[in-house]
Each structure stands twice: as C-alpha cells, then as structure tokens.
Design an enzyme around this catalytic site. Structure first.
Site, PDB file in Angstrom:
ATOM      1  N   ASP A   1       0.793  -1.349  -0.002  1.00 26.92           N
ATOM      2  CA  ASP A   1      -0.182  -0.004  -0.040  1.00 26.92           C
ATOM      3  C   ASP A   1       0.732   1.181  -0.043  1.00 26.92           C
ATOM      4  OD1 ASP A   1      -2.126  -1.761   0.229  1.00 26.92           O
ATOM      5  OD2 ASP A   1      -2.345  -1.471   2.518  1.00 26.92           O
TER       6      ASP A   1
HETATM    7  N1  URA Z   1      -1.270  -6.058   3.912  1.00 22.21           N
HETATM    8  C1  URA Z   1      -1.646  -4.801   4.007  1.00 22.21           C
HETATM    9  O1  URA Z   1      -2.595  -4.677   4.628  1.00 22.21           O
HETATM   10  N2  URA Z   1      -1.025  -3.811   3.164  1.00 22.21           N
HETATM   11  C2  URA Z   1       0.290  -4.103   2.810  1.00 22.21           C
HETATM   12  O2  URA Z   1       0.499  -3.103   2.127  1.00 22.21           O
HETATM   13  C3  URA Z   1       0.621  -5.355   2.608  1.00 22.21           C
HETATM   14  C4  URA Z   1      -0.003  -6.345   3.399  1.00 22.21           C
END
Ligand code: URA
Length: 237
Positions: free
Chosen positions: A103
């Site tokens: 993310d």
């Molecule tokens: N899980 C998440 O919620 N976000 C990420 O970036 C990676 C794994």
C-alpha cells in the site's frame, strides 16, 4: 541464437529502440568488428560483444530489492504519484515490475524484476510464500489475537485467511502470512477490532530487508539471495 538488439537490451544497454541507434552509430562490436545491424544473430554465450569498448556480460534478467518508503505507489506508472519504479534511478532496464504490491503508506521490502516467471511463482497462491510484516497498532496485540491468527482470521467480508503467525512485541506485532489478499494485514487487524498505524514488510520468502538499506534505497540482489529465491524449496506447497 539471439538478435543483437535483443541481446543489448537484455544486457541493460538500453531499450530496443535506443540500442538500434547505438548500433547505427557504430558503438557496438561483435568479436572485434563493428556491427551496425540490429538483426544480426549472435550466440549469447559465445559472442564477445562490446558497447563503447566495454565488454558486456549477457544477463537476461535483473533483480532489485527496494526499501519502499511511504508515499510512493506500487505501480509501474501513475499520473499523480511517484511510483516505486521512479525510485530506481540509473537502472538501464525498461521492463521491470514490482513483485506484488505494498500500500502507499506501507514501507519495506519490495522485489522488482523483469523475470516474469519468477514473479509469477512468488505470487502464486499455491506457493504460500511467507511474508513477514512489522505492525504498529492502535491497541496492544494480545494472546487471543495470536490464537485467532493461528486459527485463520475471518475478514469482515467473510473471507477466511490461511493460518498466520502473530508474534507479540512490546509495541506491536510481527505477522507472517502466506497469501496476499488486498490490504490483508490491515483487514486482519480490523477483524480483531484493532487498527494498523504503521506497516513495514521485513521479509518475503528467503529475502530479508537488510538493516543497512535505508527507506528509498535499492540494490541488486546478491548471487546468494538470487540462488535462494530460485530454490523453490523455501515455499511450502
Ligand atoms: N497488507 C496490507 O494491509 N497492506 C500492505 O501493504 C501489505 C500487506
């Protein structure tokens, strides 16, 4: 046998169209003679190719690990945000892609390669490649959380996750998952009525984010790391 323009592009000399220009400009020699024809067929293992007088070593694929900082998106291009590929300056390959996705606010280990087969393997749901995340949370992690993770968290939309490891830390938790659902770790904690405040990926399969790679920095995988990555045994089937 391989076309010379493809060979040069694979070696990182430039894109297919760039290397055609370099060839026309007489900057490339094969076995000691200048060669200007992109379609020339060469044996990549045998030919002695020089570009501006430097001997090239044939390398089809490139593998980088990036310490992704917060604020950049895991994509190859975007009109609004900087992407993880924008951070790979001075990298001659034009066909790189991130393996999986973090993310925008997640930091940590991201593998970037043009080896599509390896990327496919690492992301395959059947391979169950382990990914470990450092989580800082709104509320302390508990033994009950660890038990629920071990049993398999049911997300708020009813999706059941595979059993995961949750190790409690004084200021958060280390979570190891073997799948890659959208926003998975954040949604797992949401299902436990908690909230992720900070997320950082520390490892993926055998690759571990080195302490000396600061956020925003990247480097090529070492031969040892690459060897481990290609050794499929690490992935529990
Ligand atoms: N899980 C998440 O919620 N976000 C990420 O970036 C990676 C794994």
């Amino acid at each position: 046998m391989l076309r010379l323009d493809k060979y040069l592009a694979d070696c990182g000399a430039g894109t297919r169209s760039e290397v055609k220009k370099y060839l026309r400009a007489g900057r490339v020699s094969v076995n000691g003679s200048v060669c200007t024809k992109p379609e020339t067929k060469i044996d990549p293992e045998q030919a002695d190719v020089t570009f501006d007088g430097r001997h090239l070593r044939y390398r089809r694929f490139a593998y980088y690990m990036l310490h992704k900082p917060a604020g950049v998106i895991t994509a190859t291009e975007d009109t609004r945000h900087r992407t993880v590929l924008d951070l790979l300056e001075d990298v001659p390959y034009s066909n790189l892609s991130p393996v999986g996705r973090l993310d925008i606010d997640t930091e940590g280990l991201l593998l970037i390669t043009n080896d599509g087969a390896l990327a496919h393997d690492l992301l395959s749901p059947a391979k169950h490649v382990e990914k470990t995340y450092l989580c800082r949370l709104a509320a302390p992690a508990t033994e009950q959380d660890a038990e629920a993770f071990a049993e398999g968290i049911v997300l708020e939309d009813g999706t059941r996750c595979r059993p995961a490891l949750c190790e409690i830390l004084p200021d958060g938790a280390l979570v190891t998952i073997t799948e890659g659902k959208y926003h998975q770790v954040k949604r797992m904690w949401a299902a436990r009525d908690n909230e992720v405040r900070y997320l950082k990926r520390l490892s993926m399969g055998p690759l571990v984010l080195p302490d000396d790679l600061p956020a925003g920095a990247y480097r090529e995988l070492t031969p040892e790391e690459l060897h481990q990555l290609k050794d499929r045994d690490y992935a529990r089937e």
